[in-house]
Write a protein that holds these residues in place. Sequence first.
Motif, PDB file in Angstrom:
ATOM      1  N   GLY A   7       0.811  -1.196   0.000  1.00  0.00           N
ATOM      2  CA  GLY A   7       0.000   0.000   0.000  1.00  0.00           C
ATOM      3  C   GLY A   7       0.854   1.259   0.000  1.00  0.00           C
ATOM      4  N   CYS A   8       1.897   1.244   0.808  1.00  0.00           N
ATOM      5  CA  CYS A   8       2.804   2.383   0.880  1.00  0.00           C
ATOM      6  C   CYS A   8       3.525   2.593  -0.447  1.00  0.00           C
ATOM      7  CB  CYS A   8       3.812   2.172   2.002  1.00  0.00           C
ATOM      8  SG  CYS A   8       4.992   3.521   2.215  1.00  0.00           S
ATOM      9  N   SER A   9       3.866   1.529  -1.134  1.00  0.00           N
ATOM     10  CA  SER A   9       4.546   1.651  -2.425  1.00  0.00           C
ATOM     11  C   SER A   9       3.700   2.472  -3.394  1.00  0.00           C
ATOM     12  CB  SER A   9       4.814   0.266  -3.020  1.00  0.00           C
ATOM     13  OG  SER A   9       5.671  -0.495  -2.191  1.00  0.00           O
ATOM     14  N   CYS A  10       2.417   2.145  -3.468  1.00  0.00           N
ATOM     15  CA  CYS A  10       1.516   2.883  -4.356  1.00  0.00           C
ATOM     16  C   CYS A  10       1.324   4.318  -3.875  1.00  0.00           C
ATOM     17  CB  CYS A  10       0.178   2.174  -4.444  1.00  0.00           C
ATOM     18  SG  CYS A  10       0.252   0.539  -5.230  1.00  0.00           S
ATOM     19  N   ALA A  11       1.132   4.485  -2.569  1.00  0.00           N
ATOM     20  CA  ALA A  11       0.885   5.828  -2.035  1.00  0.00           C
ATOM     21  C   ALA A  11       2.100   6.729  -2.211  1.00  0.00           C
ATOM     22  CB  ALA A  11       0.503   5.729  -0.559  1.00  0.00           C
ATOM     23  N   LEU A  12       3.288   6.211  -1.953  1.00  0.00           N
ATOM     24  CA  LEU A  12       4.499   7.021  -2.119  1.00  0.00           C
ATOM     25  C   LEU A  12       4.702   7.427  -3.574  1.00  0.00           C
ATOM     26  CD1 LEU A  12       7.290   5.458   0.149  1.00  0.00           C
ATOM     27  CD2 LEU A  12       6.250   7.721   0.349  1.00  0.00           C
ATOM     28  N   GLY A  13       4.479   6.483  -4.480  1.00  0.00           N
ATOM     29  CA  GLY A  13       4.629   6.810  -5.889  1.00  0.00           C
ATOM     30  C   GLY A  13       3.706   7.937  -6.297  1.00  0.00           C
ATOM     31  N   ALA A  14       2.444   7.869  -5.855  1.00  0.00           N
ATOM     32  CA  ALA A  14       1.479   8.921  -6.179  1.00  0.00           C
ATOM     33  C   ALA A  14       1.841  10.230  -5.486  1.00  0.00           C
ATOM     34  CB  ALA A  14       0.082   8.476  -5.774  1.00  0.00           C
ATOM     35  N   ALA A  15       2.296  10.142  -4.228  1.00  0.00           N
ATOM     36  CA  ALA A  15       2.637  11.351  -3.476  1.00  0.00           C
ATOM     37  C   ALA A  15       3.792  12.109  -4.129  1.00  0.00           C
ATOM     38  CB  ALA A  15       2.986  10.992  -2.033  1.00  0.00           C
ATOM     39  N   PHE A  16       4.711  11.390  -4.751  1.00  0.00           N
ATOM     40  CA  PHE A  16       5.852  12.040  -5.394  1.00  0.00           C
ATOM     41  C   PHE A  16       5.441  12.836  -6.631  1.00  0.00           C
ATOM     42  CE2 PHE A  16       9.030  10.414  -2.663  1.00  0.00           C
ATOM     43  CZ  PHE A  16      10.217  11.039  -3.008  1.00  0.00           C
ATOM     44  N   THR A  17       4.225  12.637  -7.102  1.00  0.00           N
ATOM     45  CA  THR A  17       3.723  13.432  -8.226  1.00  0.00           C
ATOM     46  C   THR A  17       2.925  14.638  -7.745  1.00  0.00           C
ATOM     47  OG1 THR A  17       1.568  12.340  -8.436  1.00  0.00           O
ATOM     48  CG2 THR A  17       3.461  11.274  -9.487  1.00  0.00           C
ATOM     49  N   GLY A  18       2.740  14.752  -6.419  1.00  0.00           N
ATOM     50  CA  GLY A  18       1.908  15.813  -5.889  1.00  0.00           C
ATOM     51  C   GLY A  18       0.426  15.538  -6.040  1.00  0.00           C
ATOM     52  N   ALA A  19       0.051  14.247  -6.133  1.00  0.00           N
ATOM     53  CA  ALA A  19      -1.355  13.881  -6.328  1.00  0.00           C
ATOM     54  C   ALA A  19      -2.202  14.310  -5.134  1.00  0.00           C
ATOM     55  CB  ALA A  19      -1.469  12.371  -6.534  1.00  0.00           C
ATOM     56  N   ARG A  28      -6.721  10.661  -4.069  1.00  0.00           N
ATOM     57  CA  ARG A  28      -6.159   9.738  -5.055  1.00  0.00           C
ATOM     58  C   ARG A  28      -5.036   8.913  -4.427  1.00  0.00           C
ATOM     59  NH1 ARG A  28      -4.821  11.170 -11.286  1.00  0.00           N
ATOM     60  NH2 ARG A  28      -7.023  10.601 -11.443  1.00  0.00           N
ATOM     61  N   VAL A  29      -4.211   9.561  -3.613  1.00  0.00           N
ATOM     62  CA  VAL A  29      -3.155   8.836  -2.899  1.00  0.00           C
ATOM     63  C   VAL A  29      -3.770   7.752  -2.026  1.00  0.00           C
ATOM     64  CG1 VAL A  29      -1.322   9.018  -1.170  1.00  0.00           C
ATOM     65  CG2 VAL A  29      -1.534  10.775  -2.943  1.00  0.00           C
ATOM     66  N   ALA A  30      -4.856   8.092  -1.315  1.00  0.00           N
ATOM     67  CA  ALA A  30      -5.513   7.124  -0.422  1.00  0.00           C
ATOM     68  C   ALA A  30      -6.108   5.970  -1.212  1.00  0.00           C
ATOM     69  CB  ALA A  30      -6.593   7.830   0.397  1.00  0.00           C
ATOM     70  N   ALA A  31      -6.712   6.267  -2.361  1.00  0.00           N
ATOM     71  CA  ALA A  31      -7.313   5.201  -3.169  1.00  0.00           C
ATOM     72  C   ALA A  31      -6.245   4.251  -3.697  1.00  0.00           C
ATOM     73  CB  ALA A  31      -8.107   5.808  -4.325  1.00  0.00           C
ATOM     74  N   LEU A  32      -5.124   4.797  -4.128  1.00  0.00           N
ATOM     75  CA  LEU A  32      -4.043   3.944  -4.619  1.00  0.00           C
ATOM     76  C   LEU A  32      -3.418   3.145  -3.480  1.00  0.00           C
ATOM     77  CD1 LEU A  32      -2.494   6.355  -7.263  1.00  0.00           C
ATOM     78  CD2 LEU A  32      -3.476   4.095  -7.712  1.00  0.00           C
ATOM     79  N   ARG A  33      -3.355   3.740  -2.290  1.00  0.00           N
ATOM     80  CA  ARG A  33      -2.887   2.977  -1.127  1.00  0.00           C
ATOM     81  C   ARG A  33      -3.829   1.808  -0.853  1.00  0.00           C
ATOM     82  NH1 ARG A  33      -0.080   3.566   3.832  1.00  0.00           N
ATOM     83  NH2 ARG A  33       0.370   5.784   3.568  1.00  0.00           N
ATOM     84  N   GLY A  34      -5.133   2.063  -0.939  1.00  0.00           N
ATOM     85  CA  GLY A  34      -6.095   0.995  -0.722  1.00  0.00           C
ATOM     86  C   GLY A  34      -5.937  -0.131  -1.721  1.00  0.00           C
ATOM     87  N   PHE A  35      -5.697   0.220  -2.971  1.00  0.00           N
ATOM     88  CA  PHE A  35      -5.424  -0.795  -3.985  1.00  0.00           C
ATOM     89  C   PHE A  35      -4.218  -1.638  -3.594  1.00  0.00           C
ATOM     90  CE2 PHE A  35      -2.388  -1.408  -7.554  1.00  0.00           C
ATOM     91  CZ  PHE A  35      -2.981  -2.502  -8.159  1.00  0.00           C
ATOM     92  N   GLY A  36      -3.125  -0.981  -3.234  1.00  0.00           N
ATOM     93  CA  GLY A  36      -1.915  -1.711  -2.889  1.00  0.00           C
ATOM     94  C   GLY A  36      -2.062  -2.552  -1.644  1.00  0.00           C
ATOM     95  N   ALA A  37      -2.797  -2.047  -0.650  1.00  0.00           N
ATOM     96  CA  ALA A  37      -2.969  -2.801   0.595  1.00  0.00           C
ATOM     97  C   ALA A  37      -3.791  -4.063   0.378  1.00  0.00           C
ATOM     98  CB  ALA A  37      -3.629  -1.910   1.648  1.00  0.00           C
ATOM     99  N   ARG A  38      -4.875  -3.948  -0.386  1.00  0.00           N
ATOM    100  CA  ARG A  38      -5.686  -5.138  -0.674  1.00  0.00           C
ATOM    101  C   ARG A  38      -4.888  -6.137  -1.506  1.00  0.00           C
ATOM    102  NH1 ARG A  38      -8.979  -0.779  -0.355  1.00  0.00           N
ATOM    103  NH2 ARG A  38     -11.015  -1.009   0.667  1.00  0.00           N
TER     104      ARG A  38
END
Length: 346
Positions: A197-209, A213-223
């Motif tokens: 989950g953190c992998s997805c969230a960090l990647g999105a956060a580095f774009t300034g998302a 959207r960061v939370a949704a991508l974290r949820g994807f990665g965590a599941r």
Amino acid sequence: MATTERTDGRPAGQVLAWARELVDPALHTAVDTLPSPVRRIAGYHFGWWDELGRPLQGAGGGKALRPALALLAAEAAGGTADAALPAAVAVELVHNFSLLHDDVMDGDTTRRHRPTAWSVFGANTAILTGDALLALAADVLAVPGNPDPQGTQRMLAATVQDLVAGQLADLVMEERHDITVRECLGMAEGKTASLLGCSCALGAAFTGAAPDRVAALRGFGARLGLAFQIADDLLGIWGDPAVTGKPVHSDLRNRKKTLPVVAALCSGTAAGQELAALYRRADPPTGAELAHTMTLIERSGARAWCEERAGALLEDALGALSSAGPGGRAAGELAALARLAVRRDR
């Protein structure tokens, strides 16, 4: 990991190779900043050289799933993979910190078809090398291009706390005989799902998302991470050591309470009761007993239940990905990597 899954763009195997090719030079650069003795052990663990420091041709540091998720999440959030490279390196460093420690705690002598770092250099040095990789991960995030250095470092630190709590729960569960399926899933959420989950969230956060959207991508990665751990537990019992690169029957020999085992113990079946008796024995299991243990888990219905649960979590992950509203090729590639991670053979 099998690489036949297709995406809307590149094949999933090509995506993983792309992530490894992009991340490895930056990972090398980061590891090169470590003190020489630590660098030597880290490079051996990553598969870059042998125990004497001689370069190995065609060697690699694993599947690169977590870096690939970070890079693709950045693209899915509207940014570029290059911008999220520090995030990809950081999560790969944290992942390998955990692997170095796990191998010591589990007593595993083989990883990726070669002796583990602790079995070559000693347990204490392997632990210290893992500690160095963890510290390096936080440092990697402190780069000028990071739009929120403090926020991303806090995100990574919180994830490490979850990971450590999950690993501690795993160790405690080995000493108990009353583990529930819910507890086992909770342990996996910390030990594995948190970092994906953190992998997805960090990647999105580095774009300034945006935060949603960061939370949704974290949820994807965590599941996905929870489904990934279930698949890993299944491979730990029924996987081919020649393919997985892990010792045969290692989890069962160590009487680890992985989800298939716990599901069998909680099944209320005759097979589950017999398995419980085997797990309570003090003497180490023989080869024949290990094979019988596998049969009991399957007879209890636990293997089928775990496969169904992993499939349901995968669908939940894909739903979370859709809610993140990613566009372009990255969306299809994230979905395909998710399917590949859950249906892999290594």
